[in-house]
Design an enzyme around this catalytic site. Structure first.
Site, PDB file in Angstrom:
ATOM      1  CG  ASN A 117      54.312 -25.276-104.797  1.00  0.00           C
ATOM      2  OD1 ASN A 117      54.826 -25.724-105.817  1.00  0.00           O
ATOM      3  ND2 ASN A 117      54.585 -24.067-104.342  1.00  0.00           N
ATOM      4  CG  HIS A 119      58.894 -22.218-102.010  1.00  0.00           C
ATOM      5  ND1 HIS A 119      58.847 -21.408-103.111  1.00  0.00           N
ATOM      6  CD2 HIS A 119      59.500 -21.480-101.033  1.00  0.00           C
ATOM      7  CE1 HIS A 119      59.389 -20.238-102.832  1.00  0.00           C
ATOM      8  NE2 HIS A 119      59.789 -20.255-101.577  1.00  0.00           N
ATOM      9  N   GLY A 153      46.941 -18.321-100.154  1.00  0.00           N
ATOM     10  CA  GLY A 153      48.043 -17.374-100.059  1.00  0.00           C
ATOM     11  C   GLY A 153      49.197 -17.737-100.974  1.00  0.00           C
TER      12      GLY A 153
END
Length: 213
Positions: A117, A119, A153
């Site tokens: 990912n 971010h 998380g």
């Protein structure tokens, strides 16, 4: 935990997940046109229809699919369906490029250690969907982008790469977000290609990439 490396002469299949305009996706599509990049975009998935990210994939001749949360009884059922749709394309890696949904246990059981990912903040600071806004409100002088391996998380996975973007005194959320994107795109392209060509290992909080052959 090791990720498979692309075989010599055979680009690694990658599924990209999007939720919006797809500018990060476009950077990957452009890079994958180079045979030496080592990546083939096998499919693009989204959590909503009629978005520019899907249109970009369709123009490039890339298969697409949509998996909407509201079409399922609960998040677990959605997560299982998303897992099946991604798995159908047999990806070596999955990349979240502005995908705004958290995946669940089933997805991570299938793709854990090879789901990346990007971010728009310097993690572990400012996780969540408002990274640039939160950075501005806090008053930091450096913002940026983080590429990481997704875990259970919220933006807590092992970090692959980071790039810093100075915060200007007159920045707005929109201007800072755009400058972060300008740094985020080349970082994503560089590292997705490198990880596909060279492989990588997740060792606790460390992501280790062997030298290029």
């Amino acid at each position: 935990m090791a990720s498979p490396r692309a075989q010599t002469g055979s680009p690694a299949p990658v599924v990209v997940l999007v939720s919006g305009s797809g500018t990060l996706l476009q950077a990957l599509l452009d890079a994958s046109q180079d045979p030496d990049y080592g990546v083939r975009i096998a499919a693009v998935g989204a959590d909503r229809p009629d978005i520019q990210g899907l249109a970009r994939a369709e123009r490039a001749g890339i298969p697409t699919f949509v998996c909407r949360v509201k079409d399922f009884a609960d998040r677990a059922a959605w997560d299982a369906a998303l897992t099946e749709q991604v798995a159908a394309h047999e990806p070596a890696m999955v990349v979240s490029a502005g995908f705004l949904k958290l995946v669940g246990e089933r997805f991570l059981a299938e793709f854990g250690g090879r789901y990346l990912n990007s971010h728009n903040a310097l993690l572990p600071s400012f996780p969540g969907i408002h990274g640039p806004r939160d950075a501005l409100e806090y008053g930091v002088k450096l913002a940026g982008a983080t590429l990481f391996v997704v875990d259970a998380g919220v933006d807590t996975g092992a970090i692959v790469a980071q790039c810093a973007v100075p915060v200007q005194d007159d920045d707005t959320v929109d201007s800072l977000t755009e400058r972060i994107k300008q740094a985020e795109r080349p970082q994503l392209v560089e590292w997705v290609g490198r990880l596909a060509r060279q492989g990588f290992t997740v060792d606790g909080r460390r992501v280790r990439v062997p030298p290029a052959e």
